[in-house]
Scaffold this active site. Structure first.
Site, PDB file in Angstrom:
ATOM      1  CD  GLU A  80      -2.853   1.402   0.381  1.00 20.19           C
ATOM      2  OE1 GLU A  80      -3.868   2.379   0.603  1.00 20.19           O
ATOM      3  OE2 GLU A  80      -2.737   0.830  -0.496  1.00 20.19           O
ATOM      4  CG  ASP A 108      -3.842  -2.964   2.248  1.00 23.97           C
ATOM      5  OD1 ASP A 108      -3.905  -2.099   1.355  1.00 23.97           O
ATOM      6  OD2 ASP A 108      -4.874  -3.191   2.774  1.00 23.97           O
TER       7      ASP A 108
END
Length: 252
Positions: A80, A108
């Site tokens: 992310e 992420d």
């Protein structure tokens, strides 16, 4: 809300959030609630990875003051915050190296200890509702899901919370602080209420209308954090900056 975001989040996080929004044609000055949500999510991802390493015996350890002589590897790879091309490059590299199944959606984080991708969620609603939405979207048992709320609740795949209790408490405390700071500025209701948020969005659009044709100065400065593909985000300088940001927000 925009002022709040710039005051209470580390400048690096703000810059990454702006870059992410612009990549999708969104304006942080107009969609301020989304701006705040993205900054919050980024910070949680960074805090999730902070201080967590793997030693030479492949054991997971927590180190808050780094020993330069220790043979340590960051436990988590943060995906992310990177632009989509770079993020997929990192994901592909991890999959080729570890043999882990490639996810359909960008996750992420990657956990080198458990050999799994992680999807982090931060919600203003009920954690179980948001968890089910994430699970239905991802449709993969290979990606681990961990949801946090602003009320201190959390939910994770098979109740496996990955981190120790103290690390999770640090994240929950930060989220609670953000909520309190928003509430003290009269911003929380619009952040959690879609109808109020829509009204605020219209107000933001209206306030910008007279300036629509004015020239805009664009910065081409690239964040130093985006200049490398090696495991990052966990260095002492960034940790110190995040702590300073956290303390600044607390003292207001």
């Amino acid at each position: 809300m925009e002022d709040f975001v710039r005051q209470c989040f580390n400048p690096m996080i703000v810059e990454l959030a702006e870059k992410a929004m612009k990549e999708y044609g969104e304006d942080p000055k107009i969609e301020t609630n989304k701006f705040a949500a993205i900054c919050t999510h980024l910070e949680v991802c960074f805090m999730y990875s902070d201080f967590h390493f793997i030693d030479e015996r492949s054991e997971s350890i927590i180190v808050e003051s780094g020993d330069p002589n220790a043979l340590l590897k960051h436990r988590f790879e943060i995906i992310e915050g990177r632009d989509r091309t770079m993020a997929w490059t990192v994901v592909n590299s991890i999959c080729n190296t570890t043999g882990v199944e490639k996810p359909k959606f960008l996750p992420d984080l990657y956990d080198y200890k458990e050999d799994r991708f992680i999807e982090i969620g931060v919600t203003r609603r009920e954690v179980h509702t948001y968890y089910l939405e994430k699970a239905n979207k991802i449709k993969s048992e290979k990606t681990h899901i961990h949801i946090f709320s602003f009320t201190g609740e959390e939910m994770a795949t098979k109740a496996d919370y990955t981190l120790d209790e103290e690390s999770r408490a640090r994240i929950k405390t930060r989220l609670f602080t953000i909520r309190q700071e928003m509430a003290s500025r009269g911003l929380w209701d619009s952040f959690v209420n879609p109808r109020e948020a829509k009204r605020q969005l219209k107000k933001n659009l209206k306030s910008l209308e007279p300036c629509a044709d004015l020239p805009t100065k664009v910065s081409h400065r690239t964040s130093p954090a985006l200049k490398t593909l090696e495991p990052m985000w966990m260095d002492s300088n960034r940790t110190a900056a995040l702590r300073a940001s956290f303390l600044k927000c607390q003292k207001r």
